[in-house]
Design an enzyme around this catalytic site. Structure first.
Site, PDB file in Angstrom:
ATOM      1  N   ASN A 112      -4.073   6.681  -2.508  1.00 20.72           N
ATOM      2  CA  ASN A 112      -3.558   7.030  -1.184  1.00 20.72           C
ATOM      3  C   ASN A 112      -2.793   8.351  -1.201  1.00 20.72           C
ATOM      4  O   ASN A 112      -2.711   9.046  -0.197  1.00 20.72           O
ATOM      5  CB  ASN A 112      -2.682   5.905  -0.626  1.00 20.72           C
ATOM      6  CG  ASN A 112      -3.546   4.778  -0.084  1.00 20.72           C
ATOM      7  OD1 ASN A 112      -4.758   4.933   0.077  1.00 20.72           O
ATOM      8  ND2 ASN A 112      -2.935   3.640   0.198  1.00 20.72           N
TER       9      ASN A 112
ATOM     10  N   HIS B  44      -2.736  -2.837  -6.414  1.00 22.14           N
ATOM     11  CA  HIS B  44      -3.210  -2.330  -5.126  1.00 22.14           C
ATOM     12  C   HIS B  44      -4.704  -2.582  -4.958  1.00 22.14           C
ATOM     13  O   HIS B  44      -5.534  -1.899  -5.556  1.00 22.14           O
ATOM     14  CB  HIS B  44      -2.889  -0.834  -5.023  1.00 22.14           C
ATOM     15  CG  HIS B  44      -3.217  -0.256  -3.693  1.00 22.14           C
ATOM     16  ND1 HIS B  44      -3.622   1.049  -3.515  1.00 22.14           N
ATOM     17  CD2 HIS B  44      -3.214  -0.810  -2.454  1.00 22.14           C
ATOM     18  CE1 HIS B  44      -3.845   1.262  -2.238  1.00 22.14           C
ATOM     19  NE2 HIS B  44      -3.614   0.158  -1.572  1.00 22.14           N
TER      20      HIS B  44
ATOM     21  N   SER C 154       0.822  -1.207   0.000  1.00 25.16           N
ATOM     22  CA  SER C 154       0.000   0.000   0.000  1.00 25.16           C
ATOM     23  C   SER C 154       0.852   1.252   0.000  1.00 25.16           C
ATOM     24  O   SER C 154       0.343   2.332  -0.274  1.00 25.16           O
ATOM     25  CB  SER C 154      -0.972   0.001   1.183  1.00 25.16           C
ATOM     26  OG  SER C 154      -0.330  -0.442   2.341  1.00 25.16           O
TER      27      SER C 154
ATOM     28  N   GLU D 197      -5.816  -0.615  -8.290  1.00 20.85           N
ATOM     29  CA  GLU D 197      -4.845   0.215  -9.005  1.00 20.85           C
ATOM     30  C   GLU D 197      -3.764  -0.716  -9.553  1.00 20.85           C
ATOM     31  O   GLU D 197      -3.217  -1.535  -8.809  1.00 20.85           O
ATOM     32  CB  GLU D 197      -4.177   1.200  -8.053  1.00 20.85           C
ATOM     33  CG  GLU D 197      -5.031   2.392  -7.687  1.00 20.85           C
ATOM     34  CD  GLU D 197      -4.294   3.313  -6.708  1.00 20.85           C
ATOM     35  OE1 GLU D 197      -3.763   4.333  -7.155  1.00 20.85           O
ATOM     36  OE2 GLU D 197      -4.273   3.006  -5.504  1.00 20.85           O
TER      37      GLU D 197
HETATM   38  P1  NAD Z   1      -1.356  -9.516   7.281  1.00 21.51           P
HETATM   39  O1  NAD Z   1      -0.376  -9.277   8.349  1.00 21.51           O
HETATM   40  O2  NAD Z   1      -2.771  -9.748   7.613  1.00 21.51           O
HETATM   41  O3  NAD Z   1      -0.867 -10.738   6.382  1.00 21.51           O
HETATM   42  C1  NAD Z   1       0.431 -10.930   5.967  1.00 21.51           C
HETATM   43  C2  NAD Z   1       0.619 -12.429   5.772  1.00 21.51           C
HETATM   44  O4  NAD Z   1       1.835 -12.644   5.080  1.00 21.51           O
HETATM   45  C3  NAD Z   1       0.696 -13.225   7.054  1.00 21.51           C
HETATM   46  O5  NAD Z   1      -0.206 -14.291   6.985  1.00 21.51           O
HETATM   47  C4  NAD Z   1       2.124 -13.747   7.066  1.00 21.51           C
HETATM   48  O6  NAD Z   1       2.237 -15.017   7.678  1.00 21.51           O
HETATM   49  C5  NAD Z   1       2.409 -13.812   5.594  1.00 21.51           C
HETATM   50  N1  NAD Z   1       3.822 -13.827   5.244  1.00 21.51           N
HETATM   51  C6  NAD Z   1       4.861 -13.182   5.814  1.00 21.51           C
HETATM   52  N2  NAD Z   1       6.010 -13.475   5.156  1.00 21.51           N
HETATM   53  C7  NAD Z   1       5.683 -14.319   4.158  1.00 21.51           C
HETATM   54  C8  NAD Z   1       6.402 -14.984   3.139  1.00 21.51           C
HETATM   55  N3  NAD Z   1       7.720 -14.854   3.061  1.00 21.51           N
HETATM   56  N4  NAD Z   1       5.745 -15.769   2.289  1.00 21.51           N
HETATM   57  C9  NAD Z   1       4.417 -15.916   2.383  1.00 21.51           C
HETATM   58  N5  NAD Z   1       3.673 -15.329   3.345  1.00 21.51           N
HETATM   59  C10 NAD Z   1       4.306 -14.546   4.210  1.00 21.51           C
HETATM   60  O7  NAD Z   1      -1.207  -8.268   6.301  1.00 21.51           O
HETATM   61  P2  NAD Z   1      -2.272  -7.656   5.288  1.00 21.51           P
HETATM   62  O8  NAD Z   1      -3.077  -6.618   5.975  1.00 21.51           O
HETATM   63  O9  NAD Z   1      -2.978  -8.743   4.579  1.00 21.51           O
HETATM   64  O10 NAD Z   1      -1.321  -6.886   4.279  1.00 21.51           O
HETATM   65  C11 NAD Z   1      -0.598  -7.533   3.281  1.00 21.51           C
HETATM   66  C12 NAD Z   1      -0.132  -6.506   2.259  1.00 21.51           C
HETATM   67  O11 NAD Z   1      -1.242  -5.828   1.717  1.00 21.51           O
HETATM   68  C13 NAD Z   1       0.746  -5.422   2.852  1.00 21.51           C
HETATM   69  O12 NAD Z   1       1.752  -5.073   1.918  1.00 21.51           O
HETATM   70  C14 NAD Z   1      -0.198  -4.269   3.056  1.00 21.51           C
HETATM   71  O13 NAD Z   1       0.435  -3.012   3.044  1.00 21.51           O
HETATM   72  C15 NAD Z   1      -1.076  -4.433   1.846  1.00 21.51           C
HETATM   73  N6  NAD Z   1      -2.401  -3.808   1.969  1.00 21.51           N
HETATM   74  C16 NAD Z   1      -3.109  -3.906   3.115  1.00 21.51           C
HETATM   75  C17 NAD Z   1      -4.355  -3.320   3.215  1.00 21.51           C
HETATM   76  C18 NAD Z   1      -5.160  -3.451   4.474  1.00 21.51           C
HETATM   77  O14 NAD Z   1      -6.107  -2.675   4.645  1.00 21.51           O
HETATM   78  N7  NAD Z   1      -4.853  -4.394   5.329  1.00 21.51           N
HETATM   79  C19 NAD Z   1      -4.888  -2.632   2.102  1.00 21.51           C
HETATM   80  C20 NAD Z   1      -4.151  -2.582   0.911  1.00 21.51           C
HETATM   81  C21 NAD Z   1      -2.904  -3.172   0.857  1.00 21.51           C
END
Ligand code: NAD
Length: 710
Positions: free
Chosen positions: A495, A445, A424, A457
């Site tokens: 964003n 995104h 993000s 995006e």
């Molecule tokens: P999260 O913490 O819920 O999930 C991350 C997952 O990745 C975990 O299950 C973890 O075990 C796993 N992980 C870590 N290292 C890994 C690897 N080497 N291989 C495979 N899996 C691995 O996080 P999230 O909220 O789902 O966010 C994930 C991405 O999405 C981030 O980059 C975040 O910035 C982006 N994002 C999040 C949101 C939101 O609102 N949460 C919105 C848009 C984008």
């Protein structure tokens, strides 16, 4: 008798004539200026013939007439009100000529007859509809009212109450409902509509049906219950506070009730021209056009992309789990990889819950749901990765980890696999530097919650190949999302613009504004939630991280330069909904949903970041101070070529941020205000810092009085 480009007239037996809508070279019939002109010629031809006993209106397409040609509206509505009224009056005159032909007329409605397509049938004496046909007046969806006689003729047919319901809801009505209310006379098997219409016409010609008495009766006034219309007005003002069209339509019906049909038509014409000039009409019509533009672009991406059948998602967290579920539910075989079995289990359990919901809502059968779940392969290793077309990385938001994960997975996939990161806030260009094949890499995104949010995006670096961008855009479309392709820049598009909103908010708080007053002003402006509430929903720590990353990317212009409210909340561990306390307090209801309430300690805490104390701001000033930086950032993004068009920028804001639709997006709003006025107001706030600094392009356009949508 007459062959036009949109309709033709043919003599039938027994001195009857068929007017068939059959637009050449297109799949549907619509009412544009050409159709109205040809309808005028057709009516004159019938009148001049002198021997015609009856007329039947039909369609050669799957639908009767689907509505007006909305592409004509933008230029039309840009005309002065009086000119628009005169133009519309001339169009109406043609419908009147049809209504006043000295012979009985019947419409044979198949498929959809909406807007002008329904209004033309209201100008005939009888309507016969197929059993799957739908009729209605959807104009309010575009912020306008029916302008071709609908508000005058419909209440004289089905009464005031039902007309108010049809016109203010805009909903297409089934032929059964239409029959029950009297909007159509007969409903019959779709295949027999033409035959039945001719039978009705024959009865009218023979005098069995008294069409003349009907016409006389429908040219008079109608009854309207003022108590009911007052209730309808109150409801519509609550439901559509920013769209005046439904309210003005009810007021029009109130005036129309006591008038003769001809006077009511004139009244409708005046109101139509007035409503067409409102901000909501101008914005909603443009949004329709924007939507069509994006659909076309999405089809082009699909054409430019190879066919996609398998995908993989790295990370089974909130986002990865959501993406894997949406991907599988859209028919794409999906591998979901994580490093923790517990995360995989949680991801699968979440997908299972979402599928159960689909089954209980009758959107899927149990068997389909099971098949979707089976099409997600949870895994802790790279098995099968070499078969996927697209891989979306959604692991934790950490640059070093993401780079390492992407570099590793690149060695496990095929050379043609496109990798996408769902970061993000991190730079896609920086992430690409870890890869051997940066041409196969984009940002993708998604927004949270993935199954619900409509925007994706697609972020390209200067290395990204067109095929990779097309492939990922097309994958997003397969998932039912609207892809918008943007160039890499801090915060990407959505964003980045949101950050200016948050910065303007913390600046207002810094200057003494009450956070609740800010929320109320922005909600009244049309936002689904005000900025303080939004921070609570996003999570204060996430929001702070995003603001920091993005504002650093733009340097001084976006650096707040003071201790601000979001930082303070994080320092106080008031993280928002996730821990029950942010700007507001959140308790859980019996179903575990957060219930917002005001916390008395918030304002006392905020005193610490209000060096000059508290101050009252008007709603107008609050809205202006929050909206202007967004307008400027949108203009700057356009100037930098982050998106190809104003359309994409505005649509990204509408779909990604919930930008109020009746305002139309940041650049449409700037056009509405007028660029000279926007520049003048920003210069007025110049002392507040870089957020209000007018970009070069906008200043130049303002000097020439140009618009983003010309
Ligand atoms: P999260 O913490 O819920 O999930 C991350 C997952 O990745 C975990 O299950 C973890 O075990 C796993 N992980 C870590 N290292 C890994 C690897 N080497 N291989 C495979 N899996 C691995 O996080 P999230 O909220 O789902 O966010 C994930 C991405 O999405 C981030 O980059 C975040 O910035 C982006 N994002 C999040 C949101 C939101 O609102 N949460 C919105 C848009 C984008």
């Amino acid at each position: 008798m007459y062959q036009g480009q949109t309709l033709h007239l043919t003599r039938l037996d027994n001195r009857l004539v068929e007017l068939c809508f059959d637009r050449q070279g297109e799949a549907v019939n619509k009412f544009d200026a050409l159709t109205v002109e040809e309808l005028r010629i057709a009516c004159k031809t019938i009148g001049d013939a002198g021997d015609v006993l009856g007329l039947v209106l039909t369609s050669a397409k799957d639908s009767f007439v689907v509505g007006a040609d909305i592409f004509e509206f933008t230029q039309l509505f840009a005309r002065p009100e009086s000119e628009l009224a005169a133009y519309n009056l001339a169009q109406n005159q043609v419908f009147n000529e049809l209504a006043q032909l000295p012979l009985p007329t019947v419409s044979a409605i198949n498929g959809l007859a909406l807007g002008g397509g329904f209004e033309v049938t209201l100008a005939t004496d009888y309507r016969v509809a197929g059993d799957t046909a739908k009729v209605g007046l959807p104009e309010v969806g575009l912020g306008i009212i029916p302008g071709l006689g609908g508000t005058a003729r419909l209440p004289r047919l089905i009464g005031a109450a039902a007309s108010i319901d049809w016109i203010t809801s805009g909903k297409p009505q089934t032929s059964a409902t239409a029959k029950q209310l009297g909007a159509v006379d007969e409903v019959i098997d779709d295949r027999r509509v033409g035959e039945c219409a001719l039978a009705v016409l024959a009865e009218a010609v023979s005098g069995q049906r008294d069409w003349q008495a009907r016409r006389r009766q429908r040219s008079l006034n109608f009854a309207l219950d003022l108590e009911h219309s007052a209730e309808a007005k109150a409801t519509t003002m609550t439901r559509h506070p920013l769209v005046p069209a439904p309210l003005l339509a009810i007021e029009l019906l109130e005036r129309s009730a006591g008038l003769l049909l001809a006077e009511a038509l004139a009244e409708e014409n005046r109101t139509f021209a007035q409503v067409a000039q409102t901000q909501a009409a101008q914005a909603l019509v443009q949004l329709f056009i924007n939507d069509q533009y994006l659909r076309k672009k999405t089809r082009d991406y699909a054409k430019a992309s190879r066919k996609l059948s398998r995908a993989a998602v790295l990370g089974a967290g909130i986002m990865g789990g959501g993406i894997a579920y949406t991907s599988a539910a859209s028919g794409v075989l999906t591998i979901m990889k994580d490093i923790a079995q517990t995360s995989l289990d949680l991801g699968m359990a979440e997908a299972g819950k979402l599928l159960d919901k689909q089954v209980s809502n009758n959107r899927m059968s149990q068997m389909q749901a099971e098949r979707v779940l089976e099409s997600i392969t949870p895994t802790l290793d790279y098995h099968g990765m070499d078969t996927v077309d697209v891989l979306v990385e959604a692991v934790v938001e950490n640059l070093a980890i993401k780079k390492a994960v992407l570099a590793e997975v690149e060695t496990q996939v095929a050379d043609s696999t496109v990798l996408a990161s769902n970061t993000s806030s991190l730079s896609i260009t920086e992430l690409a530097s870890a890869l051997q094949r940066p041409e196969n890499f984009v940002g993708m995104h998604f927004f949270n919650p993935v199954p619900v949010m409509p925007l994706v995006e697609v972020i390209c670096t200067k290395h990204t190949s067109q095929q990779s961008a097309a492939m990922v855009a097309s994958y997003a479309a397969t998932l039912g999302k609207t892809p918008i392709v943007v160039k890499d820049c801090p915060g990407f598009l959505v964003n980045r613009i949101l950050t200016t909103n948050v910065l303007a908010f913390v600046r207002l708080i810094h200057d003494g504004a009450d956070y609740q007053a800010v929320d109320q002003a922005m909600e009244a402006f049309g936002w689904p939630m005000g900025p303080a509430y939004l921070q609570d929903v996003i999570g204060m720590d996430t929001s702070r991280h995003v603001i920091d990353c993005i504002s650093q990317g733009y340097g001084e212009r976006m650096l707040p330069g003071f201790d601000h409210a979001v930082e303070l909340m994080v320092a106080e561990q008031r993280l928002g909904q996730k821990n029950g306390l942010g700007f507001y307090r959140y308790d859980r209801d019996t179903k575990g949903r957060p219930v917002k309430s005001v916390d008395p300690s918030t304002q006392i805490l905020l005193d610490r970041v209000q060096p000059q104390g508290r101050r009252t701001f008007s709603n107008a000033e609050i809205a202006e101070r929050i909206m202007l930086p967004m307008l400027l950032e949108a203009a700057r993004a356009l100037e930098e070529g982050i998106c190809e068009s104003a359309i994409e920028i505005d649509m990204a804001l509408i779909l990604g941020l919930g930008f109020p639709r009746p305002v139309g997006g940041a650049l449409k709003y700037a056009d509405w205000l007028g660029l000279p006025a926007v520049v003048e107001r920003c210069d007025h706030y110049a002392a507040l810092g870089g957020l209000y600094q007018v970009p070069h392009l906008m200043r130049e356009m303002a000097a020439k009085n140009l618009k983003f949508y010309s």
